[in-house]
Design an enzyme around this catalytic site. Structure first.
Site: not given
Length: 248
Positions: A14, A19, A66, A91, A112
């Site tokens: 990631y 994000h 989350n 973001d 989230n």
């Protein structure tokens, strides 16, 4: 003491995602301002340093987006901080790519990570909203934010990160205006005045040429004009002198 939180997801998979721009911002600050090495704590990665006169803890939660609030809440309790001491970098779909805005409190707008922080510490913290643009339709949002920044986006992304680092001390000292100005100077630097100056110089030369007086005629032209015979004056010689002149 302040707690700067960058939002993202852990792991190499990631790392380059849109994000994860919050993680990227903290990495830039830590590197440029000589913070201590990162270490595992509070279900995340933390490091410490100073920005201006303020001591700052940087936190990258590793609970996945989350559940970011769990890590933030734990760090706050350990350092005995309040929501007023927390600044979250995240973001923002509703800002154009490269834009940066500071906001105090407010809703989570479906983010989230922010939703989780709201649940653990309250909504009344400072957010640094980092624009990534919107894919155009809500059904494409999940794939968009979990995709890496495109190569074409690297220039503005690099400028944004440098601007955040440039203004980090202002942000820590509560001067959000100077912070945003520092970012803007990197992302949208003022245009060079060279072109304008060049145009002004050119115009000045042109005006100078127009104002320049006519040059005097050269000495050669003047001398030629002086020696050129004229036929307008009458011949005043005597008849004998004119007769003798014919036999010369």
């Amino acid at each position: 003491m302040l707690l700067f939180v960058g939002l993202g997801n852990p792991g190499a998979k990631y790392a380059g995602n849109r994000h994860n721009i919050g993680f990227m911002a903290l990495d830039e600050i830590a590197r440029d301002h000589n913070f201590a090495p990162w270490r595992g704590k509070f279900q995340g990665q933390v490091c410490e340093g100073r920005l201006g006169r303020e001591k700052v803890i940087l936190l990258k939660p590793e609970t996945f987006m989350n559940l970011s609030g769990q890590s933030v809440g734990e760090a706050m309790r350990f350092y005995k901080l309040t929501h007023e001491d927390v600044v979250v970098f995240h973001d923002e779909l509703d800002l154009a790519p490269g834009k940066c805005r500071v906001k105090q409190g407010g809703g989570h707008a479906g983010h989230n990570g922010l939703r989780s922080i709201h649940q653990h510490i309250s909504p009344d913290y400072t957010r640094v909203r980092l624009g990534i643009g919107h894919p155009g339709h809500k059904d494409r949002v999940a794939g968009y934010v979990l995709a890496d920044f495109a190569k074409a986006e690297q220039n503005w992304l690099d400028d944004l990160m440098r601007g955040i680092s440039d203004g980090a001390a202002h942000l820590a000292e509560g001067d959000n205006g100077k912070f945003q100005n520092a970012v803007a100077l990197r992302v949208n630097p003022p245009r060079s005045s060279g072109g304008q100056k060049g145009a002004q110089t050119k115009a000045g030369k042109s005006q100078g040429a127009q104002a320049k007086p006519d040059a005097p005629k050269s000495d050669k032209s003047t001398a030629k004009a002086a020696t050129k015979p004229t036929t307008d004056q009458p011949d005043t010689r005597s008849a004998m002198e004119r007769l003798l002149d014919k036999f010369k």
